[in-house]
Design a protein around this motif. Structure first.
Motif, PDB file in Angstrom:
ATOM      1  N   TYR A 181      33.399  43.367  38.554  1.00 53.78           N
ATOM      2  CA  TYR A 181      33.948  43.952  39.778  1.00 53.78           C
ATOM      3  C   TYR A 181      33.750  42.995  40.942  1.00 53.78           C
ATOM      4  O   TYR A 181      32.628  42.618  41.248  1.00 53.78           O
ATOM      5  CB  TYR A 181      33.251  45.309  39.967  1.00 53.78           C
ATOM      6  CG  TYR A 181      33.255  45.929  41.342  1.00 53.78           C
ATOM      7  CD1 TYR A 181      34.318  45.777  42.214  1.00 53.78           C
ATOM      8  CD2 TYR A 181      32.173  46.719  41.741  1.00 53.78           C
ATOM      9  CE1 TYR A 181      34.295  46.382  43.472  1.00 53.78           C
ATOM     10  CE2 TYR A 181      32.149  47.328  42.985  1.00 53.78           C
ATOM     11  CZ  TYR A 181      33.214  47.153  43.851  1.00 53.78           C
ATOM     12  OH  TYR A 181      33.188  47.748  45.086  1.00 53.78           O
ATOM     13  N   ILE A 217      42.137  38.195  38.809  1.00 52.82           N
ATOM     14  CA  ILE A 217      42.423  38.662  37.451  1.00 52.82           C
ATOM     15  C   ILE A 217      42.492  37.470  36.490  1.00 52.82           C
ATOM     16  O   ILE A 217      41.937  37.506  35.394  1.00 52.82           O
ATOM     17  CB  ILE A 217      43.739  39.476  37.407  1.00 52.82           C
ATOM     18  CG1 ILE A 217      43.554  40.828  38.119  1.00 52.82           C
ATOM     19  CG2 ILE A 217      44.218  39.695  35.965  1.00 52.82           C
ATOM     20  CD1 ILE A 217      44.841  41.614  38.341  1.00 52.82           C
ATOM     21  N   ASP A 249      37.914  42.401  36.527  1.00 49.42           N
ATOM     22  CA  ASP A 249      38.529  43.654  36.064  1.00 49.42           C
ATOM     23  C   ASP A 249      38.801  44.645  37.199  1.00 49.42           C
ATOM     24  O   ASP A 249      39.730  45.436  37.125  1.00 49.42           O
ATOM     25  CB  ASP A 249      37.594  44.372  35.071  1.00 49.42           C
ATOM     26  CG  ASP A 249      37.290  43.512  33.862  1.00 49.42           C
ATOM     27  OD1 ASP A 249      38.248  43.088  33.201  1.00 49.42           O
ATOM     28  OD2 ASP A 249      36.102  43.259  33.595  1.00 49.42           O
ATOM     29  N   ARG A 277      48.340  44.108  34.050  1.00 48.84           N
ATOM     30  CA  ARG A 277      47.864  44.588  32.741  1.00 48.84           C
ATOM     31  C   ARG A 277      48.952  44.406  31.668  1.00 48.84           C
ATOM     32  O   ARG A 277      48.683  43.940  30.561  1.00 48.84           O
ATOM     33  CB  ARG A 277      47.475  46.064  32.854  1.00 48.84           C
ATOM     34  CG  ARG A 277      47.102  46.716  31.526  1.00 48.84           C
ATOM     35  CD  ARG A 277      46.943  48.211  31.689  1.00 48.84           C
ATOM     36  NE  ARG A 277      45.755  48.503  32.469  1.00 48.84           N
ATOM     37  CZ  ARG A 277      44.618  48.968  31.941  1.00 48.84           C
ATOM     38  NH1 ARG A 277      44.536  49.203  30.657  1.00 48.84           N
ATOM     39  NH2 ARG A 277      43.580  49.200  32.705  1.00 48.84           N
ATOM     40  N   PRO A 324      32.356  45.420  32.247  1.00 45.00           N
ATOM     41  CA  PRO A 324      33.329  45.273  33.339  1.00 45.00           C
ATOM     42  C   PRO A 324      32.801  44.413  34.494  1.00 45.00           C
ATOM     43  O   PRO A 324      31.608  44.409  34.781  1.00 45.00           O
ATOM     44  CB  PRO A 324      33.575  46.715  33.796  1.00 45.00           C
ATOM     45  CG  PRO A 324      32.548  47.557  33.157  1.00 45.00           C
ATOM     46  CD  PRO A 324      31.960  46.808  32.015  1.00 45.00           C
TER      47      PRO A 324
END
Length: 259
Positions: free
Chosen positions: A132, A146, A151, A236, A130
């Motif tokens: 950040y 994004i 993420d 998403r 992931p």
């Protein structure tokens, strides 16, 4: 009253908090900063990361640790020097941490510069871990982040701007102190993501703000947080539908409008 904080102390405090993720102890460099200083700073931040990793492992192995599964994430620094960022990211990646953060952005550098740094770092970030982006940002920043492979985000913006009367909606930005809402008795947001959106009118929320009523701060914070959750949920959805780019383009125009 002065306190000393180093990598070990930082790990101990976070271990006591028992969070799922603990963040490395780093130096967040001012932008702009002299190249030589930035270089020394990321070297120090890397040495601190190695100490954090050792201390995190030691704490996780203790019998009475609150959360023995606590994951240490590394933080990439390097100001707006692409080569320093890349070099630092490669070194962090070698430590095989469970996740990685991009730090030291959104601290005053031009937005385009921030996007450029995200791109260069994301190119070399481990694909299966992931990512950040720390302290970012506006709905537009999140949509752009994004698209560049980020993420996770964290930011005070939904609540802090909310407390100052700024509401983010799917049709644009509303300043709730504006005179124009004075006699607008329509819901805060017709099909909003939170129960507060249809429970209260724009005129009532404006009245609370101009009267300095604390309820205004709560309503605005709830609205903005729900909006951010909605926005990332939609992102998403469109990633899975494989039409994120087209959706983002349209969404970007909407969320940056001033109402």
């Amino acid at each position: 009253h002065k306190i000393f904080m180093g990598p070990e102390e930082s790990m101990q405090i976070q271990s006591n908090l028992g969070s799922d993720i603990c963040m490395a102890f780093d130096e967040c460099i001012e932008n702009p900063a002299p190249r030589e200083y930035v270089k020394q700073s990321v070297d120090r931040t890397f040495r601190w990361l190695e100490r954090c990793k050792a201390e995190n492992a030691r704490l996780n192995a203790l019998p009475d640790t609150v959360n023995p599964q606590q994951m240490l994430w590394g933080i990439n620094q390097g100001g707006t020097y692409a080569d320093i960022r890349v070099d630092h990211m490669k070194r962090i990646a070698e430590l095989e941490l469970p996740g990685y953060a991009i730090g030291g952005l959104a601290v005053g550098e031009p937005t385009e510069k921030m996007y450029e740094m995200i791109e260069v770092v994301n190119e070399i970030l481990p694909k299966d871990k992931p990512r950040y982006l720390m302290g970012v940002g506006t709905p537009a920043n999140i949509l752009e982040g994004i698209e560049r492979g980020v993420d996770m985000f964290d930011c005070v913006m939904p609540t802090r701007n909310g407390r100052n009367g700024m509401l983010f909606t799917k049709n644009g930005i509303m300043n709730m102190r504006n005179e124009k809402w004075k006699h607008d008795f329509s819901p805060i947001e017709e099909d909003g993501a939170s129960y507060v959106d249809t429970l209260y009118s724009r005129a009532y929320l404006r009245h609370l703000f101009v009267s300095d009523e604390l309820l205004a701060l709560q309503i605005a914070s709830l609205h903005n947080l729900a909006f951010y959750v909605w926005l990332t949920g939609e992102a998403r959805k469109h990633i899975l539908l494989d039409n994120y780019a087209a959706w983002k383009k349209e969404m970007l125009e909407r969320v940056t409008r001033r109402l």
